[in-house]
Motif scaffolding. Structure first.
Motif, short mmCIF file in Angstrom:
data_model
loop_
_atom_site.label_atom_id
_atom_site.label_comp_id
_atom_site.label_asym_id
_atom_site.label_seq_id
_atom_site.Cartn_x
_atom_site.Cartn_y
_atom_site.Cartn_z
N PRO A 27 55.63 35.90 26.00
CA PRO A 27 55.75 37.27 25.50
C PRO A 27 56.21 38.22 26.61
N LEU A 76 53.95 41.02 28.21
CA LEU A 76 52.89 40.46 29.05
C LEU A 76 53.43 40.10 30.43
N HIS A 77 54.56 39.41 30.46
CA HIS A 77 55.10 38.99 31.74
C HIS A 77 55.61 40.17 32.56
N LEU A 108 44.90 42.18 29.23
CA LEU A 108 45.44 40.83 29.01
C LEU A 108 46.26 40.34 30.21
N ALA A 111 45.48 36.99 32.22
CA ALA A 111 46.53 35.97 32.40
C ALA A 111 46.73 35.65 33.89
N THR A 152 43.84 33.48 35.05
CA THR A 152 43.98 32.11 34.57
C THR A 152 45.11 31.39 35.30
N GLU A 164 45.74 27.72 37.21
CA GLU A 164 46.86 26.85 36.84
C GLU A 164 47.63 26.40 38.08
N SER A 180 45.92 23.70 40.13
CA SER A 180 45.75 22.39 39.49
C SER A 180 47.06 21.79 38.97
N LEU A 194 35.17 33.73 31.99
CA LEU A 194 36.44 33.03 32.21
C LEU A 194 36.40 32.27 33.54
N TYR A 252 43.87 21.85 34.72
CA TYR A 252 45.22 22.28 34.38
C TYR A 252 45.36 22.48 32.86
N LEU A 276 43.02 23.25 30.78
CA LEU A 276 42.25 24.44 30.41
C LEU A 276 43.03 25.71 30.75
N ALA A 277 43.63 25.72 31.95
CA ALA A 277 44.37 26.91 32.38
C ALA A 277 45.60 27.14 31.50
N VAL A 278 46.32 26.08 31.19
CA VAL A 278 47.54 26.23 30.38
C VAL A 278 47.17 26.63 28.94
N SER A 319 44.62 28.28 27.87
CA SER A 319 44.01 29.60 27.72
C SER A 319 44.82 30.72 28.35
N GLY A 320 45.92 30.41 29.01
CA GLY A 320 46.63 31.42 29.80
C GLY A 320 47.79 32.11 29.13
N HIS A 321 48.75 32.54 29.95
CA HIS A 321 49.84 33.42 29.49
C HIS A 321 50.75 32.76 28.46
N LEU A 322 50.87 31.43 28.49
CA LEU A 322 51.69 30.75 27.48
C LEU A 322 50.80 30.10 26.41
N VAL A 329 46.05 33.66 25.77
CA VAL A 329 46.31 35.07 26.11
C VAL A 329 47.67 35.50 25.58
N GLY A 330 48.65 34.63 25.72
CA GLY A 330 49.98 34.93 25.17
C GLY A 330 49.89 35.17 23.66
#
Lengths: 296, 296
Positions: free
Chosen positions: A29, A32-33, A112, A116, A119, A123, A126, B118, B144, B146-148, B150-153, B156-157
């Motif tokens: 989105p 967001l970015h 948000l 992000a 989180t 990411e 890991s 979080l 990884y 979990l982060a992907v 729940s994150g921006h993509l 949250v996205g």
């Protein structure tokens, strides 16, 4: 060594890495970015990632795998600034001379974007793409350090204490507890993560942890002093914000000169903890001195 | 098998674990921990952690190391509810029949409790205390995921897309994209994390991922239907909230009966993806059926 040149080079290194991994403003989105990028690339000094790089370097570790680890600290730091600035928290309109995130993108998007970025930090730590040269067991340890340093008993806990202390007649031990958590724990994590990635021995990790605790304190005292002595141009925000908000600071208890002396003593102690390290720790020594000498 | 009994047993397992690791309401900062506990122990069904346990079980994995992994998903889910309910987001006053977090603790504390939950999720996944029986390389993979998810993509996205769609005349593909991210990605991560912890082969992971994608969709469609057909007592919040907020839902496009049929088809497809699994996957099959049959 020339610390300003060193800082510039390391900041460029961190910035280039962040630029290479952060989604572009054209990725969905989009808003967001854009919001994440707005705060992440707002001219931060990258002190925390630079501390991670310097701590690893002090033990001779320079593998590329240190960069995502270092960058993760900047992502956490940036998210914390976005959330701290929100109307229900510090309600700040300016940060680094620019309107704060929620002033540009609105409160919902600022919350948000913070979530992000937080989180994304985990990411990066890991991601399969960045594992080369770092054992999985160490990566798990690094992630744990990051979570503890930034979580409920670390940075977030410190922010809670800070909010609760506003307009309260707090004593010096309380002020120290607030800062040890709010600022100190993430700086401590930054240094320890560099050390752990480099495979520090127990003794080396203890020394670097003590170093980190002293510079964390020095950093906060210097921040408090700058809030009193800095100009709006230097700070990128209005000076005397702490006093206006009824916040007690180190100058409240010690005066400006007393606080400066205290910060200098912390730097001395920090450097003393590096006695057993050779010249590979020079960047850490100079960083300690820079932290109290900086103008913003 | 008796799915209600199974759900109850697994929920107790997850609750006991969460209770054992979550800081008590007497731990400093007290208000933060009270706020975190308030939402974490508000009677959630623990669907995501139960999916993680069931996915691991489908491959014969029952080591205690799966519990912190499963619990981390509930921490992420709980934080997302707290932030979604905030005035600048969905502005909800009730959740599960109780006042929302910010109504009780204020906005600042609600934001910080969300941030702390979080972060705690990643702390649980990386804590030295919970590493037994799980290789470090797998733990990194789980973090990884979990982060992907729940994150921006991921989640949250999806929340960003959801906010942007309010009062917009969105089409069905847009609705699907929103849900695939907002709800789907975390459910997908829950199932995949159970599979990865259990050492799934590439084929098993692919099957379980397809299963997860179908039940994620079924879950969202069922939620949309419940919003129209449920009572305030069943839902713990006012029904028809979506329509009042101008949100398009599956019943908007298909009608209630059409949406129900669609959800049933998803469940069929989900169960079909488990064809190569034996009776160890019965909990996953029953969970799929439960997801569309539930009343809240």
């Amino acid at each position: 060594m020339d610390i300003r040149r060193y800082l510039e080079q390391q900041r460029d290194l961190v910035d280039r890495f962040l630029e290479s991994v952060h989604p572009s403003a054209q990725t969905q989105p989009i808003t967001l970015h854009e919001s994440m990028r707005y705060s992440l690339f707002a001219g931060g000094k990258r002190i925390r990632p630079i501390l991670t790089l310097a701590a690893a370097e002090s033990l001779g570790y320079r593998a590329p795998a240190i960069l995502p680890i270092a960058a993760s600290l900047e992502l956490i730091h940036t998210y914390s600034l976005i959330h701290d600035d929100l109307p229900s928290m510090d309600n700040d309109d300016f940060r680094r001379g620019k309107p704060t995130n929620h002033k540009v993108f609105g409160e919902a998007m600022a919350i948000l974007a913070g979530d992000a970025l937080l989180t994304l930090a985990f990411e990066l730590c890991s991601a399969p793409a960045y594992g080369d040269g770092l054992e999985s067991s160490r990566r798990v340890q690094l992630i744990y350090e990051l979570a503890v340093g930034s979580g409920h008993l670390g940075m977030v806990g410190g922010q809670v204490l800070d909010i609760q202390a506003e307009n309260q007649d707090i004593d010096l031990p309380t002020l120290q507890t607030i800062h040890r958590h709010k600022t100190g724990m993430l700086i401590r994590a930054a240094v320890r993560m560099g050390a752990i990635a480099a495979g520090a021995s127990a003794g080396q990790l203890a020394d670097l942890t003590s170093y980190a605790e002293q510079i964390g304190l020095a950093f906060q005292i210097a921040d408090d002093v700058l809030d009193v002595t800095g100009t709006k141009e230097e700070l990128g925000k209005s000076p005397n914000a702490d006093a206006q908000r009824g916040k007690k600071t180190y100058p409240t208890f010690y005066g400006v000169d007393g606080a400066r002396k205290l910060a200098d003593e912390c730097v001395e102690r920090a450097i003393h903890h590096l006695t057993s390290f050779g010249e590979t720790a020079d960047p850490l020594r100079d960083l300690a001195r820079y932290i109290v000498a900086r103008k913003n």
